[in-house]
Write a protein that holds these residues in place. Structure first.
Motif, PDB file in Angstrom:
ATOM      1  N   PHE A  29       0.801  -1.223   0.000  1.00 55.62           N
ATOM      2  CA  PHE A  29       0.000   0.000   0.000  1.00 55.62           C
ATOM      3  C   PHE A  29       0.838   1.280   0.000  1.00 55.62           C
ATOM      4  CE2 PHE A  29      -2.636  -3.306   1.818  1.00 55.62           C
ATOM      5  CZ  PHE A  29      -3.835  -3.133   1.163  1.00 55.62           C
ATOM      6  N   TYR A  86      -3.481   2.475   9.167  1.00 62.89           N
ATOM      7  CA  TYR A  86      -4.788   2.027   9.639  1.00 62.89           C
ATOM      8  C   TYR A  86      -4.888   0.502   9.597  1.00 62.89           C
ATOM      9  CZ  TYR A  86      -9.639   0.584   9.135  1.00 62.89           C
ATOM     10  OH  TYR A  86     -10.824  -0.089   9.247  1.00 62.89           O
ATOM     11  N   LEU A  87      -4.481  -0.105   8.492  1.00 70.23           N
ATOM     12  CA  LEU A  87      -4.585  -1.559   8.357  1.00 70.23           C
ATOM     13  C   LEU A  87      -3.698  -2.284   9.360  1.00 70.23           C
ATOM     14  CD1 LEU A  87      -4.680  -1.966   4.464  1.00 70.23           C
ATOM     15  CD2 LEU A  87      -6.559  -2.302   6.085  1.00 70.23           C
ATOM     16  N   ASN A 145       1.226   5.670   3.398  1.00 70.19           N
ATOM     17  CA  ASN A 145       0.007   6.473   3.484  1.00 70.19           C
ATOM     18  C   ASN A 145      -0.774   6.062   4.730  1.00 70.19           C
ATOM     19  OD1 ASN A 145      -1.610   4.108   2.693  1.00 70.19           O
ATOM     20  ND2 ASN A 145      -0.738   4.475   0.664  1.00 70.19           N
ATOM     21  N   SER A 146      -1.850   6.784   4.975  1.00 74.82           N
ATOM     22  CA  SER A 146      -2.659   6.530   6.167  1.00 74.82           C
ATOM     23  C   SER A 146      -3.304   5.155   6.137  1.00 74.82           C
ATOM     24  CB  SER A 146      -3.740   7.608   6.297  1.00 74.82           C
ATOM     25  OG  SER A 146      -3.168   8.887   6.440  1.00 74.82           O
ATOM     26  N   MET A 147      -3.640   4.653   4.954  1.00 73.06           N
ATOM     27  CA  MET A 147      -4.278   3.342   4.845  1.00 73.06           C
ATOM     28  C   MET A 147      -3.380   2.245   5.405  1.00 73.06           C
ATOM     29  SD  MET A 147      -6.808   1.477   4.059  1.00 73.06           S
ATOM     30  CE  MET A 147      -7.863   2.621   3.167  1.00 73.06           C
ATOM     31  N   THR A 148      -2.081   2.334   5.150  1.00 77.14           N
ATOM     32  CA  THR A 148      -1.149   1.335   5.662  1.00 77.14           C
ATOM     33  C   THR A 148      -1.129   1.335   7.183  1.00 77.14           C
ATOM     34  OG1 THR A 148       0.230   1.622   3.697  1.00 77.14           O
ATOM     35  CG2 THR A 148       1.232   0.530   5.585  1.00 77.14           C
TER      36      THR A 148
END
Length: 262
Positions: free
Chosen positions: A133, A141-142, A136-139
């Motif tokens: 990913f 978060y996950l 970023n924030s998604m990484t």
């Protein structure tokens, strides 16, 4: 005589374990080449450096809005990861619990997922997900989400298994459906403990999110890493103080909520 023998036996056991710990510590130091006495001798210098460099000044206070923005991002990401992880963990705990489980296969699968996601550190998950990913924030978060699912699933399973069986058996005897048993017998008993675990997970995720942010380039961790690499130690001090203050405030709020619900 028996009491004297028991006391003497406990003393020898205590002495044995103390010597074992000392021996393991010295052996580990010798293997890794770490000099304990040298490390202790450098503590005064390290403390002096910290107190002389990590000071909050007027220049660092000008960066406070940016730091607070990043801190808020970290807190919101931690809460989001915990709340969504709670939903998944609740479903897995229903499958993995002996009280509510309907299939041994699903129970083993749920416990395996919880064990795998819990035993791999959040930082390791961040590095693994970073390859797919990016930064970023998604990484971030996950990574927090996966860790939350593992921990909360284990905690929820224990809470459900410790619940009283009388109400569950009473509803089963009346012909209640599976979901009626869950939401009228199991959840009301376990809800206070579950909320307590969720609050604890939020606190833990905020601490972990700081380190994860350094790897993923997001949140307060990114601000800390940026200021540290540019040797802006005054800003580093402000970031550190902000993290400590936020964790203390959230912990106090969580303790208050626990006292109310338990």
């Amino acid at each position: 005589m028996n009491e004297k023998k028991m006391k003497a036996s406990r003393k020898w056991q205590t002495l044995f374990f103390v010597l074992l710990i000392i021996g393991m510590t010295l052996s580990s130091s010798a293997i890794t080449g770490f000099n304990i006495f040298h490390g202790l001798a450098t503590l005064p210098k390290a403390g002096t450096w910290m107190f002389s460099n990590l000071l909050i000044n007027q220049e660092s206070l000008e960066r406070l809005p940016t730091i607070l923005e990043k801190l808020l991002e970290t807190i919101l990401m931690s809460i989001a990861a915990t709340t969504t992880g709670t939903a998944v963990a609740f479903l897995l705990s229903l499958m993995g619990s002996k009280t509510t489980g309907t299939s041994k296969v699903f129970g083993v699968l749920a416990r395996f997922v919880a064990s795998a996601s819990r035993n791999i550190p959040v930082v390791a998950w961040a590095l693994i997900l970073l390859l797919s990913f990016g930064q970023n924030s998604m990484t971030g978060y996950l990574a927090l989400f996966v860790g939350s699912v593992g921990f909360l699933t284990r905690a929820f399973i224990e809470s459900i298994d410790e619940a009283s069986q009388s109400s569950v058996e009473a509803l089963r005897a009346t012909g209640a459906t599976y979901f009626q048993i869950i939401f009228k017998a199991v959840v009301p008993q376990c809800l206070p403990q579950m909320i307590s675990w969720i609050l604890f997970m939020i606190e833990t995720n905020i601490r972990s999110a700081t380190l994860v942010g350094i790897l993923t380039g997001t949140g307060i961790g990114y601000a800390f890493d940026l200021y540290y690499k540019t040797m802006n130690y005054n800003a580093v001090a402000l970031v550190t103080f902000s993290i400590i203050l936020a964790v203390i405030v959230i912990e106090l709020m969580s303790n208050h909520i626990r006292k109310v619900i338990i």
